[in-house]
Design a protein around this motif. Sequence first.
Motif, mmCIF file in Angstrom:
data_model
loop_
_atom_site.group_PDB
_atom_site.id
_atom_site.type_symbol
_atom_site.label_atom_id
_atom_site.label_comp_id
_atom_site.label_asym_id
_atom_site.label_seq_id
_atom_site.Cartn_x
_atom_site.Cartn_y
_atom_site.Cartn_z
ATOM 1 N N LYS A 42 0.832 -1.201 0.000
ATOM 2 C CA LYS A 42 0.000 0.000 0.000
ATOM 3 C C LYS A 42 0.869 1.255 0.000
ATOM 4 N N GLY A 43 1.934 1.244 0.790
ATOM 5 C CA GLY A 43 2.852 2.380 0.824
ATOM 6 C C GLY A 43 3.524 2.611 -0.520
ATOM 7 N N LEU A 44 3.931 1.541 -1.164
ATOM 8 C CA LEU A 44 4.558 1.667 -2.485
ATOM 9 C C LEU A 44 3.559 2.190 -3.517
ATOM 10 N N GLN A 45 2.313 1.719 -3.447
ATOM 11 C CA GLN A 45 1.294 2.202 -4.374
ATOM 12 C C GLN A 45 1.036 3.686 -4.177
ATOM 13 N N GLN A 46 0.984 4.125 -2.923
ATOM 14 C CA GLN A 46 0.780 5.544 -2.652
ATOM 15 C C GLN A 46 1.965 6.366 -3.138
ATOM 16 N N SER A 47 3.156 5.813 -2.990
ATOM 17 C CA SER A 47 4.362 6.502 -3.465
ATOM 18 C C SER A 47 4.331 6.659 -4.979
ATOM 19 N N VAL A 48 3.912 5.618 -5.662
ATOM 20 C CA VAL A 48 3.816 5.673 -7.123
ATOM 21 C C VAL A 48 2.802 6.728 -7.547
ATOM 22 N N GLU A 49 1.647 6.751 -6.881
ATOM 23 C CA GLU A 49 0.609 7.740 -7.218
ATOM 24 C C GLU A 49 1.118 9.158 -6.981
ATOM 25 N N LYS A 50 1.827 9.369 -5.871
ATOM 26 C CA LYS A 50 2.356 10.698 -5.559
ATOM 27 C C LYS A 50 3.403 11.104 -6.593
ATOM 28 N N THR A 51 4.254 10.170 -6.988
ATOM 29 C CA THR A 51 5.276 10.458 -7.989
ATOM 30 C C THR A 51 4.635 10.793 -9.329
ATOM 31 N N ARG A 52 3.582 10.076 -9.705
ATOM 32 C CA ARG A 52 2.879 10.378 -10.953
ATOM 33 C C ARG A 52 2.286 11.787 -10.919
ATOM 34 N N ASP A 53 1.680 12.137 -9.797
ATOM 35 C CA ASP A 53 1.090 13.473 -9.655
ATOM 36 C C ASP A 53 2.172 14.550 -9.734
ATOM 37 N N THR A 54 3.309 14.307 -9.079
ATOM 38 C CA THR A 54 4.415 15.268 -9.101
ATOM 39 C C THR A 54 4.962 15.423 -10.510
ATOM 40 N N LEU A 55 5.121 14.315 -11.221
ATOM 41 C CA LEU A 55 5.612 14.357 -12.590
ATOM 42 C C LEU A 55 4.652 15.119 -13.497
ATOM 43 N N GLN A 56 3.362 14.870 -13.355
ATOM 44 C CA GLN A 56 2.372 15.568 -14.175
ATOM 45 C C GLN A 56 2.385 17.053 -13.862
ATOM 46 N N ALA A 57 2.521 17.426 -12.598
ATOM 47 C CA ALA A 57 2.569 18.837 -12.219
ATOM 48 C C ALA A 57 3.793 19.513 -12.823
ATOM 49 N N GLU A 58 4.926 18.824 -12.822
ATOM 50 C CA GLU A 58 6.146 19.393 -13.414
ATOM 51 C C GLU A 58 5.989 19.551 -14.926
ATOM 52 N N ARG A 59 5.400 18.567 -15.567
ATOM 53 C CA ARG A 59 5.176 18.689 -17.023
ATOM 54 C C ARG A 59 4.241 19.850 -17.338
ATOM 55 N N ASP A 60 3.201 20.003 -16.535
ATOM 56 C CA ASP A 60 2.277 21.122 -16.725
ATOM 57 C C ASP A 60 2.985 22.456 -16.518
ATOM 58 N N ARG A 61 3.825 22.532 -15.483
ATOM 59 C CA ARG A 61 4.559 23.771 -15.208
ATOM 60 C C ARG A 61 5.475 24.124 -16.373
ATOM 61 N N GLN A 62 6.200 23.131 -16.900
ATOM 62 C CA GLN A 62 7.097 23.381 -18.030
ATOM 63 C C GLN A 62 6.312 23.762 -19.277
ATOM 64 N N ARG A 63 5.162 23.155 -19.480
ATOM 65 C CA ARG A 63 4.338 23.477 -20.642
ATOM 66 C C ARG A 63 3.849 24.926 -20.559
ATOM 67 N N VAL A 64 3.410 25.347 -19.388
ATOM 68 C CA VAL A 64 2.945 26.719 -19.207
ATOM 69 C C VAL A 64 4.100 27.697 -19.444
ATOM 70 N N GLN A 65 5.274 27.370 -18.928
ATOM 71 C CA GLN A 65 6.443 28.231 -19.113
ATOM 72 C C GLN A 65 6.824 28.316 -20.598
ATOM 73 N N ARG A 66 6.804 27.193 -21.280
ATOM 74 C CA ARG A 66 7.141 27.162 -22.709
ATOM 75 C C ARG A 66 6.115 27.959 -23.521
ATOM 76 N N ASP A 67 4.842 27.815 -23.185
ATOM 77 C CA ASP A 67 3.798 28.564 -23.884
ATOM 78 C C ASP A 67 3.940 30.068 -23.644
ATOM 79 N N ALA A 68 4.312 30.435 -22.427
ATOM 80 C CA ALA A 68 4.504 31.859 -22.121
ATOM 81 C C ALA A 68 5.670 32.426 -22.921
ATOM 82 N N GLN A 69 6.733 31.655 -23.062
ATOM 83 C CA GLN A 69 7.877 32.117 -23.849
ATOM 84 C C GLN A 69 7.503 32.264 -25.322
ATOM 85 N N ARG A 70 6.764 31.320 -25.847
ATOM 86 C CA ARG A 70 6.325 31.407 -27.252
ATOM 87 C C ARG A 70 5.431 32.626 -27.465
ATOM 88 N N LYS A 71 4.530 32.847 -26.524
ATOM 89 C CA LYS A 71 3.626 33.987 -26.627
ATOM 90 C C LYS A 71 4.415 35.298 -26.578
#
Length: 84
Positions: A42-71
């Motif tokens: 259960k702990g490992l599953q929660q860790s995986v879910e948290k890591t997935r959420d963190t990775l998605q948040a980082e990708r979203d942050r980079q996408r927003v930054q890249r879009d702002a630079q293009r704009k």
Amino acid sequence: MNTDRASCNTTLAFSFQAKYLMRIHEIQTPPKPPTPEQARIKGLQQSVEKTRDTLQAERDRQRVQRDAQRKQKLQLPASPSAST
């Protein structure tokens, strides 16, 4: 014909009673603590879910930054160089 209907009613009544008896049983007995193996899984599953959420948040942050630079690049007027 009546025996089939009576049998059906008995089955429905039993299903209805069993459904509620099970719920009462679940309420009355506290859940058993997980075994060490189950807790680790259960702990490992929660860790995986948290890591997935963190990775998605980082990708979203980079996408927003890249879009702002293009704009920003699109908004800058292409001015001729003022060398003279």
